[in-house]
Design a protein around this motif. Structure first.
Motif, PDB file in Angstrom:
ATOM      1  N   SER A  19      57.109  28.698  27.316  1.00 45.19           N
ATOM      2  CA  SER A  19      57.316  27.309  26.900  1.00 45.19           C
ATOM      3  C   SER A  19      58.359  27.234  25.791  1.00 45.19           C
ATOM      4  CB  SER A  19      56.005  26.682  26.419  1.00 45.19           C
ATOM      5  OG  SER A  19      55.063  26.586  27.463  1.00 45.19           O
ATOM      6  N   ASN A  20      58.282  28.150  24.836  1.00 44.30           N
ATOM      7  CA  ASN A  20      59.277  28.184  23.772  1.00 44.30           C
ATOM      8  C   ASN A  20      60.652  28.577  24.319  1.00 44.30           C
ATOM      9  OD1 ASN A  20      58.436  27.830  20.722  1.00 44.30           O
ATOM     10  ND2 ASN A  20      56.658  28.705  21.767  1.00 44.30           N
ATOM     11  N   LEU A  21      60.674  29.449  25.305  1.00 42.70           N
ATOM     12  CA  LEU A  21      61.935  29.800  25.965  1.00 42.70           C
ATOM     13  C   LEU A  21      62.551  28.549  26.586  1.00 42.70           C
ATOM     14  CD1 LEU A  21      62.357  32.883  28.334  1.00 42.70           C
ATOM     15  CD2 LEU A  21      63.504  30.731  28.764  1.00 42.70           C
ATOM     16  N   ASP A 287      64.724  33.288  16.227  1.00 38.61           N
ATOM     17  CA  ASP A 287      65.860  34.066  16.729  1.00 38.61           C
ATOM     18  C   ASP A 287      65.506  34.771  18.041  1.00 38.61           C
ATOM     19  OD1 ASP A 287      67.249  33.273  14.482  1.00 38.61           O
ATOM     20  OD2 ASP A 287      66.917  35.156  13.395  1.00 38.61           O
ATOM     21  N   ALA A 288      64.282  35.302  18.121  1.00 40.07           N
ATOM     22  CA  ALA A 288      63.848  35.993  19.340  1.00 40.07           C
ATOM     23  C   ALA A 288      63.782  35.028  20.518  1.00 40.07           C
ATOM     24  CB  ALA A 288      62.488  36.654  19.115  1.00 40.07           C
ATOM     25  N   PHE A 289      63.255  33.818  20.301  1.00 38.74           N
ATOM     26  CA  PHE A 289      63.197  32.821  21.377  1.00 38.74           C
ATOM     27  C   PHE A 289      64.605  32.400  21.809  1.00 38.74           C
ATOM     28  CE2 PHE A 289      58.780  31.380  19.807  1.00 38.74           C
ATOM     29  CZ  PHE A 289      58.156  32.177  20.752  1.00 38.74           C
ATOM     30  N   LYS A 294      68.867  32.715  26.026  1.00 41.87           N
ATOM     31  CA  LYS A 294      70.233  33.044  26.451  1.00 41.87           C
ATOM     32  C   LYS A 294      70.223  34.108  27.533  1.00 41.87           C
ATOM     33  CE  LYS A 294      72.351  32.034  21.942  1.00 41.87           C
ATOM     34  NZ  LYS A 294      72.997  32.638  20.747  1.00 41.87           N
ATOM     35  N   ARG A 295      69.477  35.172  27.318  1.00 42.36           N
ATOM     36  CA  ARG A 295      69.512  36.300  28.242  1.00 42.36           C
ATOM     37  C   ARG A 295      68.845  35.984  29.573  1.00 42.36           C
ATOM     38  NH1 ARG A 295      70.962  41.252  26.053  1.00 42.36           N
ATOM     39  NH2 ARG A 295      71.538  41.122  23.846  1.00 42.36           N
ATOM     40  N   SER A 296      67.824  35.160  29.559  1.00 40.10           N
ATOM     41  CA  SER A 296      67.132  34.836  30.809  1.00 40.10           C
ATOM     42  C   SER A 296      67.996  33.993  31.734  1.00 40.10           C
ATOM     43  CB  SER A 296      65.831  34.094  30.511  1.00 40.10           C
ATOM     44  OG  SER A 296      66.085  32.841  29.907  1.00 40.10           O
ATOM     45  N   SER A 297      69.001  33.332  31.175  1.00 43.26           N
ATOM     46  CA  SER A 297      69.845  32.445  31.971  1.00 43.26           C
ATOM     47  C   SER A 297      71.183  33.071  32.338  1.00 43.26           C
ATOM     48  CB  SER A 297      70.096  31.147  31.202  1.00 43.26           C
ATOM     49  OG  SER A 297      68.881  30.496  30.894  1.00 43.26           O
ATOM     50  N   ILE A 302      70.661  41.418  31.172  1.00 45.78           N
ATOM     51  CA  ILE A 302      71.193  42.465  30.305  1.00 45.78           C
ATOM     52  C   ILE A 302      70.002  43.208  29.721  1.00 45.78           C
ATOM     53  CG2 ILE A 302      72.511  42.998  28.231  1.00 45.78           C
ATOM     54  CD1 ILE A 302      74.172  40.540  28.736  1.00 45.78           C
ATOM     55  N   PRO A 303      69.758  44.438  30.163  1.00 50.97           N
ATOM     56  CA  PRO A 303      68.580  45.159  29.702  1.00 50.97           C
ATOM     57  C   PRO A 303      68.798  45.759  28.322  1.00 50.97           C
ATOM     58  CG  PRO A 303      69.819  46.541  31.186  1.00 50.97           C
ATOM     59  CD  PRO A 303      70.520  45.198  31.151  1.00 50.97           C
TER      60      PRO A 303
END
Length: 309
Positions: A19-21, A287-289, A294-297, A302-303
């Protein structure tokens, strides 16, 4: 982009993290919808602070839609309908943030061909309207997961990008459970194989997200005894070694969310006001969220990102 959020155990923080993502991706300018496929416990409404939906909806939710009892599922704008003042402030440049709730009287059920077809139609419609579609699944080897795996095997969705996020806490039991959910009997890979998914594509679409991660060297643990800190460091190192051996390590990791008092005591969306003005949430969590969003989209995962590093 379809993003399927799953976990083998309950209590991983899957729903509150995803949800935060969604919230952060909307702030970044994406049009986002959150689809509550957690048939047995649809709590997304509570996380987004829409009180009338805190236990799901009594109208035409996702459950009723998949059963064929509703021609289309109901939708709610989080910006317009949330009961939380901080969430009603839509930042300049933010995209849409829409919730498709589950049904309060729903439950797990096996899907038939009609259910799968309705799921395909739903995903096609949402993918055409939104930049990011987050589907929050029931924990474990659920019927919801089976329905989604069947739907994404259909040729109609061949051109729609989709990914899987497996959420787990940073403990031995949760790392083992996350590995089992992907690689174990009737796990994601087994289920994908039964629906004739391409193994390489499915493997490349799976990433892990660690939640409630404690940093042994973090300032928040400054009150611990030196012996306790040394013990935590050893446990953390052991977990990293075990995770790497079980393919749940950094190279398959999308991100980590640190332990945060707000998420521990009240599962909610963390706004900038919570970290900067009210000072109740940690900036590292925000910052983590942001990084997860960004990375999920991104076009390709990017592992190797570790938000605790």
């Amino acid at each position: 982009m379809l993003l399927f959020a799953t976990s083998d155990k309950g209590g991983t923080g899957r729903s509150v993290t995803s949800s935060n993502l969604a919230y952060r991706r909307a702030i970044q300018g994406g049009n986002v919808c959150y689809v509550d496929f957690d048939f047995g416990s649809p709590t997304a409404g509570a996380i987004f602070s829409i009180d009338e939906l805190k236990h799901g909806t009594v109208g035409d939710g996702i459950h009723d839609y998949l059963h064929g009892l509703a021609s289309e599922p109901e939708r709610h704008s989080v910006w317009a309908e949330t009961d939380r003042e901080e969430l009603r402030v839509r930042p300049d440049g933010a995209g849409e943030l829409v919730l498709y709730p589950g049904d309060s009287d729903g439950g797990e059920f096996p899907g038939d061909s009609d259910t799968i077809d309705r799921c395909v139609d739903l995903f096609l419609q949402l993918a055409s309207e939104f930049d990011l579609v987050i589907v929050d699944l029931s924990a474990g080897r659920s019927h919801a997961t089976e329905i989604v795996m069947a739907a994404t095997s259909k040729p109609e969705l061949a051109t729609i990008p989709w990914r899987w996020l497996v959420f787990h806490r940073w403990t031995k039991q949760h790392v083992l459970a996350a590995h089992s959910l992907v690689h174990g009997e009737r796990g994601l890979l087994d289920t994908g194989k039964s629906w004739r998914h391409n193994h390489a594509r499915l493997m490349s679409a799976i990433r892990f997200v660690r939640t409630a991660v404690v940093n042994p060297d973090g300032a928040e643990l400054s009150g611990l005894k030196p012996t306790q800190v040394r013990w935590l460091r050893r446990i953390d190192a052991d977990l990293h070694q075990m995770a790497a051996a079980l393919r749940v390590g950094r190279m398959n990791l999308l991100g980590s969310v640190p332990l945060d008092p707000v998420l521990q005591w009240r599962e909610q969306i963390i706004t900038d006001a919570d970290s900067a003005t009210l000072d109740i949430a940690n900036q590292r969590t925000v910052d983590a969220f942001n990084e997860l969003a960004k990375r999920s989209s991104e076009e390709t995962f990017i592992p190797g990102f570790d938000g605790t590093a």
